[in-house]
Design a protein around this motif. Structure first.
Motif, PDB file in Angstrom:
ATOM      1  N   LYS A   9       4.854   8.327   7.668  1.00  0.00           N
ATOM      2  CA  LYS A   9       5.445   7.081   7.173  1.00  0.00           C
ATOM      3  C   LYS A   9       6.077   7.308   5.799  1.00  0.00           C
ATOM      4  CE  LYS A   9       3.372   3.260   8.196  1.00  0.00           C
ATOM      5  NZ  LYS A   9       2.443   2.088   8.224  1.00  0.00           N
ATOM      6  N   ALA A  10       5.383   8.040   4.935  1.00  0.00           N
ATOM      7  CA  ALA A  10       5.923   8.328   3.610  1.00  0.00           C
ATOM      8  C   ALA A  10       7.184   9.173   3.704  1.00  0.00           C
ATOM      9  CB  ALA A  10       4.870   9.045   2.757  1.00  0.00           C
ATOM     10  N   GLY A  11       7.174  10.157   4.602  1.00  0.00           N
ATOM     11  CA  GLY A  11       8.349  11.001   4.778  1.00  0.00           C
ATOM     12  C   GLY A  11       9.546  10.206   5.285  1.00  0.00           C
ATOM     13  N   GLU A  44      10.046  17.585   5.827  1.00  0.00           N
ATOM     14  CA  GLU A  44       8.665  18.053   5.732  1.00  0.00           C
ATOM     15  C   GLU A  44       7.918  17.258   4.660  1.00  0.00           C
ATOM     16  OE1 GLU A  44      11.502  21.083   7.049  1.00  0.00           O
ATOM     17  OE2 GLU A  44      11.209  20.383   4.970  1.00  0.00           O
ATOM     18  N   VAL A  45       6.675  16.937   4.947  1.00  0.00           N
ATOM     19  CA  VAL A  45       5.816  16.211   4.013  1.00  0.00           C
ATOM     20  C   VAL A  45       4.661  17.132   3.645  1.00  0.00           C
ATOM     21  CG1 VAL A  45       4.462  14.129   3.610  1.00  0.00           C
ATOM     22  CG2 VAL A  45       6.434  14.049   5.161  1.00  0.00           C
ATOM     23  N   TRP A  46       4.466  17.314   2.336  1.00  0.00           N
ATOM     24  CA  TRP A  46       3.468  18.264   1.849  1.00  0.00           C
ATOM     25  C   TRP A  46       2.400  17.564   1.018  1.00  0.00           C
ATOM     26  CZ3 TRP A  46       4.464  23.291   3.432  1.00  0.00           C
ATOM     27  CH2 TRP A  46       5.772  23.558   3.858  1.00  0.00           C
ATOM     28  N   GLN A  47       1.190  18.106   1.082  1.00  0.00           N
ATOM     29  CA  GLN A  47       0.103  17.665   0.216  1.00  0.00           C
ATOM     30  C   GLN A  47      -0.708  18.893  -0.168  1.00  0.00           C
ATOM     31  OE1 GLN A  47      -3.099  15.148   1.875  1.00  0.00           O
ATOM     32  NE2 GLN A  47      -2.760  13.765   0.150  1.00  0.00           N
ATOM     33  N   SER A  53       0.830  -1.208   0.000  1.00  0.00           N
ATOM     34  CA  SER A  53       0.000   0.000   0.000  1.00  0.00           C
ATOM     35  C   SER A  53       0.865   1.258   0.000  1.00  0.00           C
ATOM     36  CB  SER A  53      -0.933   0.005   1.212  1.00  0.00           C
ATOM     37  OG  SER A  53      -0.194  -0.037   2.422  1.00  0.00           O
ATOM     38  N   MET A  54       1.987   1.227   0.748  1.00  0.00           N
ATOM     39  CA  MET A  54       2.869   2.388   0.772  1.00  0.00           C
ATOM     40  C   MET A  54       3.606   2.554  -0.559  1.00  0.00           C
ATOM     41  SD  MET A  54       2.496   4.236   3.384  1.00  0.00           S
ATOM     42  CE  MET A  54       3.826   5.313   2.854  1.00  0.00           C
ATOM     43  N   LYS A  55       3.967   1.443  -1.181  1.00  0.00           N
ATOM     44  CA  LYS A  55       4.597   1.529  -2.505  1.00  0.00           C
ATOM     45  C   LYS A  55       3.652   2.204  -3.497  1.00  0.00           C
ATOM     46  CE  LYS A  55       7.684  -2.467  -2.117  1.00  0.00           C
ATOM     47  NZ  LYS A  55       7.997  -3.840  -2.621  1.00  0.00           N
ATOM     48  N   LYS A  56       2.368   1.899  -3.395  1.00  0.00           N
ATOM     49  CA  LYS A  56       1.381   2.505  -4.276  1.00  0.00           C
ATOM     50  C   LYS A  56       1.260   4.000  -4.011  1.00  0.00           C
ATOM     51  CE  LYS A  56      -3.423   1.935  -5.773  1.00  0.00           C
ATOM     52  NZ  LYS A  56      -4.673   1.146  -5.590  1.00  0.00           N
ATOM     53  N   ILE A  57       1.232   4.379  -2.740  1.00  0.00           N
ATOM     54  CA  ILE A  57       1.141   5.799  -2.374  1.00  0.00           C
ATOM     55  C   ILE A  57       2.354   6.569  -2.893  1.00  0.00           C
ATOM     56  CG2 ILE A  57       1.290   7.380  -0.393  1.00  0.00           C
ATOM     57  CD1 ILE A  57      -0.502   5.379   1.123  1.00  0.00           C
ATOM     58  N   LEU A  58       3.541   6.008  -2.709  1.00  0.00           N
ATOM     59  CA  LEU A  58       4.758   6.676  -3.164  1.00  0.00           C
ATOM     60  C   LEU A  58       4.805   6.738  -4.692  1.00  0.00           C
ATOM     61  CD1 LEU A  58       7.211   5.021  -0.633  1.00  0.00           C
ATOM     62  CD2 LEU A  58       6.513   7.424  -0.647  1.00  0.00           C
ATOM     63  N   HIS A  59       4.328   5.693  -5.346  1.00  0.00           N
ATOM     64  CA  HIS A  59       4.335   5.656  -6.811  1.00  0.00           C
ATOM     65  C   HIS A  59       3.442   6.738  -7.402  1.00  0.00           C
ATOM     66  CE1 HIS A  59       4.494   4.004 -10.861  1.00  0.00           C
ATOM     67  NE2 HIS A  59       3.170   4.014 -10.901  1.00  0.00           N
ATOM     68  N   HIS A  60       2.330   7.033  -6.745  1.00  0.00           N
ATOM     69  CA  HIS A  60       1.382   8.011  -7.271  1.00  0.00           C
ATOM     70  C   HIS A  60       1.682   9.441  -6.811  1.00  0.00           C
ATOM     71  CE1 HIS A  60      -1.309   5.238  -9.319  1.00  0.00           C
ATOM     72  NE2 HIS A  60      -1.287   4.439  -8.249  1.00  0.00           N
ATOM     73  N   ASN A  61       2.812   9.614  -6.121  1.00  0.00           N
ATOM     74  CA  ASN A  61       3.256  10.955  -5.723  1.00  0.00           C
ATOM     75  C   ASN A  61       2.164  11.741  -4.987  1.00  0.00           C
ATOM     76  OD1 ASN A  61       5.858  10.652  -6.933  1.00  0.00           O
ATOM     77  ND2 ASN A  61       4.905  11.017  -8.937  1.00  0.00           N
TER      78      ASN A  61
END
Length: 217
Positions: free
Chosen positions: A167-169, A133-136, A74-82
């Protein structure tokens, strides 16, 4: 436990002194010099703001070796989709403020006092502390900060305002520096970091790696 003298920057040697449940000493102050010296010894402050300063060096130590990073599907998918974007040292003050203010499960209040925050901000200004920092959608939604001791990153605290942000950061940080970091110090066990591959090692093994990365040894 050893009481520290505010007029002398020193600690018991954590290689030979176990303390009480990981507590090496108490008292002293939160001067930049003392905090920086403590981290070079593998010691960190952790206490409630209304209590005396406690200095810890737990055994075992919870750490992550970069090559052992685990990334779920699931995290690989999140990172892949930026879904998130990442920066470093762009907003240290806001990152540490969020770490202080964020509501955490099964935790009342915060261990991060205003005085300790001020000390870490000063350490950042001297180039010793760093933030991720993690941004959205141009909004700061997660991040973490810590101190860099040679090739060891000593993580302090993280926060997330949206699911998976911290987690992504963390994954981004480890992947970026996996060839230059020997170890990431996570201090004490959390299920969150265990899911990413962190594990406990004996204190003596942690100190051996840390001391190789600073000028004390």
């Amino acid at each position: 436990m050893v009481r520290l003298d505010k007029n002398e920057i020193s600690f018991p040697d954590p290689e030979i002194y176990d303390g009480h449940e990981g507590i090496i000493a108490f008292g002293g102050d939160l001067s930049l010099e003392r905090i920086w010296f403590a981290y070079q010894l593998g010691i960190f402050p952790w206490y409630n703001p209304d209590e005396e300063i406690l200095w810890w060096c737990p055994d075992p130590r919870f750490v992550l070796f970069p090559d052992e990073l685990k990334i779920s599907k699931s995290m690989k998918k999140i990172l892949h989709h930026n879904i998130f974007t990442f920066t470093e040292n762009q907003n240290f003050r806001e990152v540490i403020a969020n770490c202080q203010q964020i509501t955490r499960k099964d935790q009342n209040g915060t261990w991060l006092s205003d005085e300790l925050m001020h000390s870490f901000i000063k350490l950042h200004e001297y180039g010793l502390a760093r933030s991720v920092e993690v941004w959205q959608n141009n909004e700061l939604v997660g991040g973490f900060y810590g101190l860099q001791i040679g090739n060891v990153f000593c993580g302090e605290s993280m926060f997330a305002k949206v699911s998976n942000a911290s987690k992504a950061g963390f994954i981004h940080f480890v992947q970026t520096y996996r060839d230059t970091l020997d170890l990431i110090d996570c201090q004490s066990h959390t299920p969150h970091l265990e899911s990413l591959g962190a594990r406990s090692i004996p204190k003596k093994d942690f100190l051996k790696i840390l001391y190789k990365n600073n000028e004390r040894r």
